[in-house]
Write an enzyme that holds these catalytic residues in place. Sequence first.
Site, PDB file in Angstrom:
ATOM      1  N   TYR A  60       0.837  -1.201   0.000  1.00  0.00           N
ATOM      2  CA  TYR A  60       0.000   0.000   0.000  1.00  0.00           C
ATOM      3  C   TYR A  60       0.871   1.250   0.000  1.00  0.00           C
ATOM      4  CZ  TYR A  60       0.866   0.885   5.003  1.00  0.00           C
ATOM      5  OH  TYR A  60       1.450   1.164   6.207  1.00  0.00           O
ATOM      6  N   LYS A 100       6.456  -1.699   2.049  1.00  0.00           N
ATOM      7  CA  LYS A 100       5.236  -1.146   2.657  1.00  0.00           C
ATOM      8  C   LYS A 100       4.091  -2.138   2.431  1.00  0.00           C
ATOM      9  CE  LYS A 100       2.994   3.370   3.281  1.00  0.00           C
ATOM     10  NZ  LYS A 100       3.429   3.595   4.669  1.00  0.00           N
ATOM     11  N   GLU A 103      12.183   2.642  14.402  1.00  0.00           N
ATOM     12  CA  GLU A 103      11.185   3.615  13.960  1.00  0.00           C
ATOM     13  C   GLU A 103       9.980   3.489  14.869  1.00  0.00           C
ATOM     14  OE1 GLU A 103       9.940   2.727   9.957  1.00  0.00           O
ATOM     15  OE2 GLU A 103       9.842   0.574  10.335  1.00  0.00           O
ATOM     16  N   LEU A 136      11.006   1.443   7.290  1.00  0.00           N
ATOM     17  CA  LEU A 136      10.413   1.912   6.043  1.00  0.00           C
ATOM     18  C   LEU A 136      11.170   3.137   5.536  1.00  0.00           C
ATOM     19  CD1 LEU A 136       7.892   1.434   4.153  1.00  0.00           C
ATOM     20  CD2 LEU A 136       6.873   3.361   5.358  1.00  0.00           C
TER      21      LEU A 136
END
Length: 283
Positions: free
Chosen positions: A31, A145, A177, A201
Amino acid sequence: MIIYLNGEFVPEAQAQVSVFDRGFLFGDGVYEVIPVFGGRPLQLAAHLARLARSLAEVRIHNPHDPSGWESLLATLLEKNPGGDRSLYIQVTRGVARRDHAFPVGVQPTVFAMVNPIAPQNPAVLEQGVAAVVVDDHRWSRCDIKAITLLPNVLARQEALDAGATEAILIRQGLATEGAASNLFVVGDGVIITPPKDRSLLPGITRDLVMELAQDAGLPLMESTIPEQSLQMAEEIWLTSSTREILPVTRLDGRPVGTGLPGPVWRRIHGLYQDYKARLREGA
């Protein structure tokens, strides 16, 4: 709301996906989320490049070239007018009987929608947010992702249950993260963010913040962030497409720095808002 689904623009009540879709059965898809200000997508080329990379990494055919995606998304925005919005794109491997092996001769399922972006809460800008440290239980390809987000969901819920806004994830002693954000810290006046690798990411907002900092001459470096460094940080930020740059002022119940958003964050926040204003104006 008008939805894009497999070549058609339809009211959301009419948008239907097969129960045999591999996104539903396996989480087999990727996505992308793209913020839109003044009708103009932010960093569209970078978002589409990341989508293409994610698709290639999981071996799903990219159903559109960049111009095809741009045309599709422009039409979707026209059919869903509004203020600040975000575009959500999801591509799954498609519909097939349940089997772990890749199906043959199946077309990807392509879905896109528009969501409003809530205005920034003035209290957050003045007081910051709380975060907690959580073990990183995700898979080893966090650079993709993917829609398989259950570990992220559990981490975010753990943060909410603790009265915090976000979880900062720790893997082998290093902060990677947030559950749905990239991480920055400030130490000795230097902005630090973990380098890109498979543990996090490659955030588009992260890259833009780095670019803005470099253009402004602010000290910046990519380096691993040991967990103990979080406790000594002067500032901690979390960045994402829809939440922008969140100042973390409480970590595990203890103040970060002075306990208020710091001066480096205020400088970067101002630069980011200026960038958005230029985007709205088409500059």
